[in-house]
Scaffold this motif. Structure first.
Motif, PDB file in Angstrom:
ATOM      1  N   PRO A   1      46.930  27.298  27.962  1.00  0.00           N
ATOM      2  CA  PRO A   1      46.113  26.224  27.393  1.00  0.00           C
ATOM      3  C   PRO A   1      44.658  26.335  27.849  1.00  0.00           C
ATOM      4  CG  PRO A   1      48.182  25.364  28.252  1.00  0.00           C
ATOM      5  CD  PRO A   1      48.097  26.783  28.711  1.00  0.00           C
TER       6      PRO A   1
ATOM      7  N   PHE B   1      48.587  25.441  18.340  1.00  0.00           N
ATOM      8  CA  PHE B   1      48.638  24.039  18.734  1.00  0.00           C
ATOM      9  C   PHE B   1      49.674  23.849  19.848  1.00  0.00           C
ATOM     10  CE2 PHE B   1      46.517  24.057  14.788  1.00  0.00           C
ATOM     11  CZ  PHE B   1      45.878  22.838  14.601  1.00  0.00           C
ATOM     12  N   PRO B   2      49.597  22.741  20.583  1.00  0.00           N
ATOM     13  CA  PRO B   2      50.561  22.521  21.679  1.00  0.00           C
ATOM     14  C   PRO B   2      52.022  22.553  21.246  1.00  0.00           C
ATOM     15  CG  PRO B   2      48.691  21.044  21.930  1.00  0.00           C
ATOM     16  CD  PRO B   2      48.514  21.735  20.603  1.00  0.00           C
TER      17      PRO B   2
ATOM     18  N   HIS C   1      44.766  23.570  23.765  1.00  0.00           N
ATOM     19  CA  HIS C   1      45.376  24.449  22.786  1.00  0.00           C
ATOM     20  C   HIS C   1      45.220  25.897  23.263  1.00  0.00           C
ATOM     21  CE1 HIS C   1      45.318  21.381  19.269  1.00  0.00           C
ATOM     22  NE2 HIS C   1      45.201  20.742  20.420  1.00  0.00           N
TER      23      HIS C   1
ATOM     24  N   HIS D   1      44.803  30.173  16.275  1.00  0.00           N
ATOM     25  CA  HIS D   1      44.709  28.964  17.094  1.00  0.00           C
ATOM     26  C   HIS D   1      46.104  28.356  17.146  1.00  0.00           C
ATOM     27  CE1 HIS D   1      43.627  24.382  16.751  1.00  0.00           C
ATOM     28  NE2 HIS D   1      44.229  24.666  17.892  1.00  0.00           N
TER      29      HIS D   1
END
Length: 265
Positions: A140, A174-175, A221, A172
């Motif tokens: 992250p 995302f969590p 992220h 990219h």
């Protein structure tokens, strides 16, 4: 010009640039000899905030139009391809064993249109494509990362055929694992040999320039780099199925400072 106005003013995704304002400024400067634009504002771009979920349709990006003198972010952020699929910050890391990936016709099916006219032809969730590619994912991010300019990937590779290519895709993540394609680039590896024929098993240094982009990846992220020996239908496959072996690699991200200004366009 008349036909271009509706496209530029109504095209999606938005927000749209002030197309006529840009035209008038250019004409004032180059045809009338007077300063039609702000001094030093030679580059215009949209810096998208990475808040939209991946999918083929975006009506309007969140973000802001920017202006400046340079077309490349002044701060260079470097990552190394590490073991276990880790994208490691810095240049000190490296692979402990080579990574191999073979061509798959499924690797590029979520890439979107090469020349997108807005939607719904944007890239889909890259989780669909990642299993068919070699992948490295960062931890992250500790702060918002404002990528701006031409991302570069340098690889040490070998192949098992005389004709081969390599595609690199920056995503990219995302969590929750959703993955948006940010930019990509490809290289015909035969350009590295004067004969246009590769020597199977030989090591080559491949440098790829990914498409320029203005995109902010939020804090918390992650970044992901995908590699494969061809991304059909964006590029035509090599005559024979290729296995690409990666022995080392680095990712260079041109970035902007934390605070970025807004342009009135």
């Amino acid at each position: 010009l008349h036909d271009a106005l509706p496209i530029s003013d109504e095209a999606v995704p938005g927000p749209n640039i002030g197309f006529m304002d840009e035209c008038l400024g250019w004409w004032d400067e180059h045809l009338k000899g007077r300063q039609g634009r702000e001094e030093g504002a030679r580059v215009r771009w949209f810096q998208a905030l990475g808040e939209e979920r991946p999918g083929p349709w975006v009506r309007e990006w969140r973000g802001a139009w920017q202006q400046g003198r340079d077309s490349q972010g002044p701060l260079l952020l470097k990552y190394s391809l590490g073991p276990g699929g880790r994208l490691e910050l810095g240049e000190e890391g490296g692979l402990t064993t080579p990574v191999q990936v073979s061509f798959s016709g499924d690797a590029g099916l979520a890439c979107g249109e090469w020349l997108s006219f807005g939607a719904p032809d944007l890239p889909g969730d890259q989780r669909r494509a990642a299993p068919y590619q070699a992948s490295w994912t960062s931890g992250p991010l500790q702060q918002d990362t404002h990528v701006f300019g031409e991302v570069e990937v340098e690889l040490q590779v070998s192949v098992d055929r005389q004709v081969a290519q390599v595609t690199a895709t920056l995503c990219h993540v995302f969590p929750d694992g959703a993955s948006r394609l940010v930019t990509y680039g490809l290289l015909n590896l035969t350009s590295l040999e004067a004969s246009r024929r590769l020597e199977p098993g030989s090591s080559y240094t491949a440098r790829l320039a990914l498409d320029p982009v203005g995109y902010t990846v939020p804090q918390g992220h992650s970044l992901q780099l995908l590699l494969c020996p061809g991304s059909w239908p964006t590029s035509w496959p090599s005559p024979q199925a290729v296995t690409l072996t990666v022995t080392s690699g680095h990712l260079s991200l041109p970035t902007l400072p934390s605070q970025i200004g807004r342009a009135h366009v």
